[in-house]
Design an enzyme around this catalytic site. Structure first.
Site, PDB file in Angstrom:
ATOM      1  N   PHE A  11     -53.667 -10.591   7.409  1.00 27.31           N
ATOM      2  CA  PHE A  11     -53.178  -9.368   6.762  1.00 27.31           C
ATOM      3  C   PHE A  11     -54.139  -8.905   5.660  1.00 27.31           C
ATOM      4  O   PHE A  11     -54.700  -7.803   5.730  1.00 27.31           O
ATOM      5  CB  PHE A  11     -51.761  -9.648   6.243  1.00 27.31           C
ATOM      6  CG  PHE A  11     -51.294  -8.729   5.169  1.00 27.31           C
ATOM      7  CD1 PHE A  11     -51.262  -7.356   5.368  1.00 27.31           C
ATOM      8  CD2 PHE A  11     -50.874  -9.233   3.941  1.00 27.31           C
ATOM      9  CE1 PHE A  11     -50.827  -6.502   4.365  1.00 27.31           C
ATOM     10  CE2 PHE A  11     -50.434  -8.399   2.945  1.00 27.31           C
ATOM     11  CZ  PHE A  11     -50.414  -7.030   3.147  1.00 27.31           C
ATOM     12  N   ASP A  31     -61.950 -16.317  12.258  1.00 33.27           N
ATOM     13  CA  ASP A  31     -60.493 -16.462  12.207  1.00 33.27           C
ATOM     14  C   ASP A  31     -60.060 -17.161  13.497  1.00 33.27           C
ATOM     15  O   ASP A  31     -60.548 -16.836  14.574  1.00 33.27           O
ATOM     16  CB  ASP A  31     -59.853 -15.065  12.118  1.00 33.27           C
ATOM     17  CG  ASP A  31     -58.415 -15.121  11.631  1.00 33.27           C
ATOM     18  OD1 ASP A  31     -58.110 -14.453  10.623  1.00 33.27           O
ATOM     19  OD2 ASP A  31     -57.583 -15.828  12.260  1.00 33.27           O
ATOM     20  N   GLY A  36     -53.249 -14.940  11.859  1.00 27.98           N
ATOM     21  CA  GLY A  36     -53.804 -13.585  11.972  1.00 27.98           C
ATOM     22  C   GLY A  36     -53.670 -13.107  13.411  1.00 27.98           C
ATOM     23  O   GLY A  36     -53.139 -13.826  14.259  1.00 27.98           O
ATOM     24  N   THR A  95     -54.980 -27.696   6.643  1.00 27.85           N
ATOM     25  CA  THR A  95     -55.770 -26.456   6.707  1.00 27.85           C
ATOM     26  C   THR A  95     -56.263 -26.087   5.319  1.00 27.85           C
ATOM     27  O   THR A  95     -57.437 -25.742   5.131  1.00 27.85           O
ATOM     28  CB  THR A  95     -54.909 -25.280   7.237  1.00 27.85           C
ATOM     29  OG1 THR A  95     -54.302 -25.672   8.446  1.00 27.85           O
ATOM     30  CG2 THR A  95     -55.723 -24.027   7.438  1.00 27.85           C
ATOM     31  N   TYR A 149     -47.560 -26.562  -0.612  1.00 28.19           N
ATOM     32  CA  TYR A 149     -48.432 -25.379  -0.583  1.00 28.19           C
ATOM     33  C   TYR A 149     -49.098 -25.189  -1.948  1.00 28.19           C
ATOM     34  O   TYR A 149     -50.318 -25.042  -2.046  1.00 28.19           O
ATOM     35  CB  TYR A 149     -47.614 -24.152  -0.186  1.00 28.19           C
ATOM     36  CG  TYR A 149     -48.402 -22.869  -0.191  1.00 28.19           C
ATOM     37  CD1 TYR A 149     -49.559 -22.745   0.562  1.00 28.19           C
ATOM     38  CD2 TYR A 149     -47.994 -21.784  -0.962  1.00 28.19           C
ATOM     39  CE1 TYR A 149     -50.293 -21.572   0.553  1.00 28.19           C
ATOM     40  CE2 TYR A 149     -48.716 -20.603  -0.977  1.00 28.19           C
ATOM     41  CZ  TYR A 149     -49.862 -20.501  -0.226  1.00 28.19           C
ATOM     42  OH  TYR A 149     -50.595 -19.344  -0.239  1.00 28.19           O
ATOM     43  N   LYS A 153     -53.148 -25.600  -2.753  1.00 31.77           N
ATOM     44  CA  LYS A 153     -53.974 -24.532  -3.317  1.00 31.77           C
ATOM     45  C   LYS A 153     -54.497 -24.910  -4.704  1.00 31.77           C
ATOM     46  O   LYS A 153     -55.589 -24.493  -5.096  1.00 31.77           O
ATOM     47  CB  LYS A 153     -53.195 -23.211  -3.378  1.00 31.77           C
ATOM     48  CG  LYS A 153     -52.835 -22.617  -2.027  1.00 31.77           C
ATOM     49  CD  LYS A 153     -54.014 -22.433  -1.078  1.00 31.77           C
ATOM     50  CE  LYS A 153     -54.962 -21.341  -1.471  1.00 31.77           C
ATOM     51  NZ  LYS A 153     -55.983 -21.080  -0.406  1.00 31.77           N
TER      52      LYS A 153
END
Ligand code: UDP
Length: 321
Positions: A11, A31, A36, A95, A149, A153
């Site tokens: 996005f 990607d 996506g 990831t 999450y 990060k």
């Protein structure tokens, strides 16, 4: 400039690619289409300066090759969305951490500047309003998978800053607050595309909890402009910036506004968090950015109001049916 965007078919990545193509830059997108989609970049294929490869950033030799061709790297590829995080915690952690390790390592080898997309989620359940970049992270226990999450990060941020301090790799960290606009999918939990699709289909809008929790939503066009402007500022290197809107709204009021602006006859349905996500799920009550730091460097000011954002998203979903 030659700009490499990981997650460029996502996005935010696809909007960033489009904005840079309009400024005549050369764009390289990598990607794996995990969240996506090709549809997001279909219209970009007409630009002669647009190049893309459907591949995971875990493919290190290809990653190095594409970074070598570029002047600057935007690292946006990540597992995002509360739904995805709760359902696939292994994928989220791997990831986000392994992917960023590889991108930073390759960029360092080739000496290329990195703009790292992080998230307001790193502030966790700190009750402060608004959040400043050097505020504490207040996260829940490891038994609640949502917090993986924020942790993943935060590790990305630590690692990027470590590369800057130890190896002088130029990095800029952006903490994106709730970012919305056309092409965002509701599949991974994001509230605005979900509410708009529910309203247009005449279904009940599913407000989680009691709806008193609030967010401030920023249009993706304002966000991508900030990402581009920051990449051009030497003073931004080695720094962390909040990017987002300060126009706060409760989720219940948001549902009512979506119903009004879309002319829908849908009702609001309150869904307990444990039914929406998992037993013991923890939400943030409010989340508003302090944007004084980014304003000083690039005069950032969101131009599109919440009503403007909602109208754009409503038009987008109407055009899809
Ligand atoms: N939310 C909701 N209904 C939905 C999806 C989300 O009430 O169908 C709520 C969610 O619990 C949160 C807010 O909307 O309080 C924003 O959720 P989103 O996943 O978009 O972003 P984040 O939680 O990361 O701010």
């Amino acid at each position: 400039m030659k700009v490499f965007i990981t997650g460029g078919a996502g996005f935010i990545g696809s909007h960033l690619a489009e904005a840079l193509l309009k400024q005549n830059h050369h764009i390289y997108v990598m990607d794996d289409l995990s969240t996506g989609s090709i549809e997001n970049i279909e219209h970009l294929k007409a630009y002669p300066n647009f190049h893309y490869i459907i591949e995971s950033i875990m493919n290190y030799s290809l990653l190095c090759e594409w970074i070598d061709r570029s002047d600057v790297v935007y690292h946006l590829a990540a597992a995002v969305g509360v739904r995805l995080i709760v359902d696939s915690p292994v994928r989220t952690i791997e990831t986000n951490i392994r992917g960023t390790e590889k991108v930073l390592d390759a960029a360092n080898m080739k000496g290329k500047k990195v703009i790292l997309a992080s998230t307001s989620e790193v502030y966790g359940k700190n009750n402060k309003i608004p959040f400043k970049e050097d505020d504490d992270m207040v996260l829940g226990p490891t038994t609640r998978s949502r917090w993986s999450y924020a942790c993943s990060k935060a590790i990305d941020e630590f690692l990027a800053l470590a590369y800057w301090h130890e190896k002088k790799l130029p990095v800029v960290i952006v903490r994106l607050f709730n970012t919305v606009g056309p092409r965002q999918t509701g599949r991974y939990g994001m509230v605005i595309p979900r509410f708009v699709q529910q309203a247009l289909a005449g279904e009940a809008l599913t407000v989680y909890g009691d709806g008193s929790q609030s967010r401030s939503f920023c249009d993706v066009e304002d966000v991508t402009k900030a990402l581009i402007d920051l990449s051009l500022q030497d003073k931004a290197v080695g720094e962390v910036f909040n990017i987002g809107s300060q126009e706060e709204i409760s989720i219940q009021k948001l549902a009512e506004r979506v119903i009004r602006l879309s002319g829908s006859s849908s009702k609001v349905e309150f869904v307990p968090y444990e039914k929406a996500y998992a037993q013991g799920f923890e939400d943030m009550h409010a989340r508003v950015p302090d944007i004084s730091k980014v304003k000083k460097i690039i005069q950032f000011e969101p131009k599109i109001s919440l009503d403007g954002i909602l109208k754009r998203v409503i038009e987008y979903f109407k055009s899809k049916v």
